[in-house]
Scaffold this motif. Structure first.
Motif, PDB file in Angstrom:
ATOM      1  N   LYS A 116      -1.699  -1.567  10.112  1.00 23.40           N
ATOM      2  CA  LYS A 116      -0.610  -0.588  10.135  1.00 23.40           C
ATOM      3  C   LYS A 116      -0.523   0.145   8.798  1.00 23.40           C
ATOM      4  O   LYS A 116      -0.398   1.378   8.760  1.00 23.40           O
ATOM      5  CB  LYS A 116       0.710  -1.301  10.449  1.00 23.40           C
ATOM      6  CG  LYS A 116       1.887  -0.380  10.604  1.00 23.40           C
ATOM      7  CD  LYS A 116       3.129  -1.162  10.991  1.00 23.40           C
ATOM      8  CE  LYS A 116       4.331  -0.248  11.057  1.00 23.40           C
ATOM      9  NZ  LYS A 116       5.549  -0.974  11.418  1.00 23.40           N
ATOM     10  N   ALA A 117      -0.628  -0.589   7.692  1.00 23.75           N
ATOM     11  CA  ALA A 117      -0.589   0.032   6.364  1.00 23.75           C
ATOM     12  C   ALA A 117      -1.776   0.982   6.177  1.00 23.75           C
ATOM     13  O   ALA A 117      -1.635   2.058   5.581  1.00 23.75           O
ATOM     14  CB  ALA A 117      -0.588  -1.044   5.279  1.00 23.75           C
ATOM     15  N   CYS A 176      -3.220   2.702   8.515  1.00 19.87           N
ATOM     16  CA  CYS A 176      -2.907   3.908   9.290  1.00 19.87           C
ATOM     17  C   CYS A 176      -1.894   4.798   8.579  1.00 19.87           C
ATOM     18  O   CYS A 176      -1.975   6.026   8.661  1.00 19.87           O
ATOM     19  CB  CYS A 176      -2.367   3.526  10.670  1.00 19.87           C
ATOM     20  SG  CYS A 176      -3.598   2.782  11.736  1.00 19.87           S
ATOM     21  N   LEU A 177      -0.949   4.185   7.896  1.00 20.76           N
ATOM     22  CA  LEU A 177       0.084   4.967   7.216  1.00 20.76           C
ATOM     23  C   LEU A 177      -0.479   5.763   6.036  1.00 20.76           C
ATOM     24  O   LEU A 177       0.174   6.675   5.539  1.00 20.76           O
ATOM     25  CB  LEU A 177       1.234   4.062   6.771  1.00 20.76           C
ATOM     26  CG  LEU A 177       2.055   3.467   7.910  1.00 20.76           C
ATOM     27  CD1 LEU A 177       3.083   2.470   7.377  1.00 20.76           C
ATOM     28  CD2 LEU A 177       2.736   4.557   8.723  1.00 20.76           C
ATOM     29  N   GLN A 178      -1.691   5.445   5.603  1.00 21.23           N
ATOM     30  CA  GLN A 178      -2.344   6.187   4.525  1.00 21.23           C
ATOM     31  C   GLN A 178      -3.135   7.398   5.046  1.00 21.23           C
ATOM     32  O   GLN A 178      -3.679   8.165   4.267  1.00 21.23           O
ATOM     33  CB  GLN A 178      -3.304   5.264   3.767  1.00 21.23           C
ATOM     34  CG  GLN A 178      -2.622   4.117   3.068  1.00 21.23           C
ATOM     35  CD  GLN A 178      -3.635   3.140   2.523  1.00 21.23           C
ATOM     36  OE1 GLN A 178      -4.650   3.537   1.956  1.00 21.23           O
ATOM     37  NE2 GLN A 178      -3.373   1.864   2.686  1.00 21.23           N
ATOM     38  N   TYR A 179      -3.193   7.552   6.356  1.00 19.11           N
ATOM     39  CA  TYR A 179      -4.000   8.595   6.988  1.00 19.11           C
ATOM     40  C   TYR A 179      -3.674   9.994   6.449  1.00 19.11           C
ATOM     41  O   TYR A 179      -4.576  10.719   6.016  1.00 19.11           O
ATOM     42  CB  TYR A 179      -3.783   8.543   8.507  1.00 19.11           C
ATOM     43  CG  TYR A 179      -4.490   9.611   9.287  1.00 19.11           C
ATOM     44  CD1 TYR A 179      -5.804   9.439   9.706  1.00 19.11           C
ATOM     45  CD2 TYR A 179      -3.835  10.798   9.641  1.00 19.11           C
ATOM     46  CE1 TYR A 179      -6.453  10.417  10.443  1.00 19.11           C
ATOM     47  CE2 TYR A 179      -4.480  11.769  10.386  1.00 19.11           C
ATOM     48  CZ  TYR A 179      -5.790  11.576  10.780  1.00 19.11           C
ATOM     49  OH  TYR A 179      -6.423  12.555  11.507  1.00 19.11           O
ATOM     50  N   ASP A 180      -2.409  10.393   6.486  1.00 11.60           N
ATOM     51  CA  ASP A 180      -2.042  11.746   6.033  1.00 11.60           C
ATOM     52  C   ASP A 180      -2.361  11.938   4.551  1.00 11.60           C
ATOM     53  O   ASP A 180      -2.817  13.006   4.140  1.00 11.60           O
ATOM     54  CB  ASP A 180      -0.561  12.023   6.300  1.00 11.60           C
ATOM     55  CG  ASP A 180      -0.260  12.223   7.780  1.00 11.60           C
ATOM     56  OD1 ASP A 180      -1.171  12.626   8.530  1.00 11.60           O
ATOM     57  OD2 ASP A 180       0.887  11.971   8.190  1.00 11.60           O
ATOM     58  N   GLU A 181      -2.136  10.906   3.758  1.00  9.57           N
ATOM     59  CA  GLU A 181      -2.437  10.982   2.328  1.00  9.57           C
ATOM     60  C   GLU A 181      -3.940  11.187   2.110  1.00  9.57           C
ATOM     61  O   GLU A 181      -4.358  12.020   1.311  1.00  9.57           O
ATOM     62  CB  GLU A 181      -1.979   9.690   1.641  1.00  9.57           C
ATOM     63  CG  GLU A 181      -2.284   9.616   0.175  1.00  9.57           C
ATOM     64  CD  GLU A 181      -1.902   8.275  -0.437  1.00  9.57           C
ATOM     65  OE1 GLU A 181      -2.456   7.951  -1.504  1.00  9.57           O
ATOM     66  OE2 GLU A 181      -1.068   7.565   0.142  1.00  9.57           O
ATOM     67  N   SER A 192       1.895   8.460  16.269  1.00  9.22           N
ATOM     68  CA  SER A 192       2.756   7.285  16.215  1.00  9.22           C
ATOM     69  C   SER A 192       2.327   6.319  15.107  1.00  9.22           C
ATOM     70  O   SER A 192       3.153   5.870  14.325  1.00  9.22           O
ATOM     71  CB  SER A 192       2.741   6.557  17.563  1.00  9.22           C
ATOM     72  OG  SER A 192       3.448   5.346  17.488  1.00  9.22           O
ATOM     73  N   THR A 248       0.232   6.836  12.491  1.00  9.03           N
ATOM     74  CA  THR A 248       0.089   7.374  11.136  1.00  9.03           C
ATOM     75  C   THR A 248       1.414   7.776  10.508  1.00  9.03           C
ATOM     76  O   THR A 248       1.513   7.916   9.300  1.00  9.03           O
ATOM     77  CB  THR A 248      -0.873   8.583  11.102  1.00  9.03           C
ATOM     78  OG1 THR A 248      -0.357   9.620  11.934  1.00  9.03           O
ATOM     79  CG2 THR A 248      -2.267   8.180  11.545  1.00  9.03           C
ATOM     80  N   GLN A 249       2.432   7.964  11.355  1.00 10.60           N
ATOM     81  CA  GLN A 249       3.747   8.333  10.828  1.00 10.60           C
ATOM     82  C   GLN A 249       4.799   7.279  11.130  1.00 10.60           C
ATOM     83  O   GLN A 249       5.985   7.495  10.895  1.00 10.60           O
ATOM     84  CB  GLN A 249       4.166   9.690  11.404  1.00 10.60           C
ATOM     85  CG  GLN A 249       3.239  10.811  10.987  1.00 10.60           C
ATOM     86  CD  GLN A 249       3.604  12.133  11.643  1.00 10.60           C
ATOM     87  OE1 GLN A 249       4.703  12.329  12.142  1.00 10.60           O
ATOM     88  NE2 GLN A 249       2.658  13.057  11.652  1.00 10.60           N
ATOM     89  N   ASP A 250       4.371   6.148  11.689  1.00 10.07           N
ATOM     90  CA  ASP A 250       5.245   5.028  12.036  1.00 10.07           C
ATOM     91  C   ASP A 250       6.404   5.482  12.920  1.00 10.07           C
ATOM     92  O   ASP A 250       7.570   5.201  12.647  1.00 10.07           O
ATOM     93  CB  ASP A 250       5.762   4.334  10.765  1.00 10.07           C
ATOM     94  CG  ASP A 250       6.291   2.943  11.049  1.00 10.07           C
ATOM     95  OD1 ASP A 250       5.892   2.345  12.070  1.00 10.07           O
ATOM     96  OD2 ASP A 250       7.117   2.447  10.255  1.00 10.07           O
TER      97      ASP A 250
END
Length: 148
Positions: free
Chosen positions: A25-26, A28-33, A98, A100-102
């Motif tokens: 999950k972490a 994926c949350l770095q995807y946009d960065e 969903s 990448t932006q939680d």
């Protein structure tokens, strides 16, 4: 023995622990960065004589380092996108948004650009779990064509 329905699959069925899920999950949350850090062109910064790196203790030129970083960021983004497509090619963009932006289902259910999602909440979360299974397999080194 009957095969389990996708919607009834659990993290245990996929062999993903609570901590591994948090790690994925972490990631994926770095995807946009990571997407935003990919730089196109050859602007590697100023040369050493104009205040750039001197090359001591560094690998390659600034352009080479940028190319290496770009490849790393691109590879990570491709892994997330590939896992979303494998989970469900019809709703992969909703899954991608969903994870990448939680965002929960309610926030991706309708999108101005993508329109209304074609699956219900329970099915969506089943495909989302499947996404994490594929991402797990891709990250541990399976080649794309070997992932089930």
């Amino acid at each position: 023995m009957r095969k389990k329905r996708l919607r009834d699959m659990t993290w245990d069925d996929y062999g993903i622990s609570k901590n591994r899920y948090k790690e994925l999950k972490a990631f994926c949350l770095q995807y946009d960065e990571k997407k935003s850090r990919i730089q196109y062109g050859t602007s590697g910064g100023p040369p050493a004589w104009e205040g750039g790196t001197s090359g001591i203790g560094s690998v390659g030129s600034p352009v080479e380092r940028q190319a290496i970083e770009n490849e790393s960021y691109s590879r990570d983004c491709r892994m997330v996108e590939e896992a979303a497509i494998r989970a469900n090619p019809g709703i992969w963009r909703y899954i991608l948004r969903s994870v990448t932006q939680d965002l929960p289902y309610e926030y991706v259910e309708y999108d101005e650009e993508l329109e209304r999602i074609t699956v219900g909440r329970t099915e969506f979360y089943a495909f989302r779990r499947l996404f994490f299974f594929y991402l797990h397999k891709i990250k541990i080194g399976y080649k794309s064509n070997e992932v089930p």
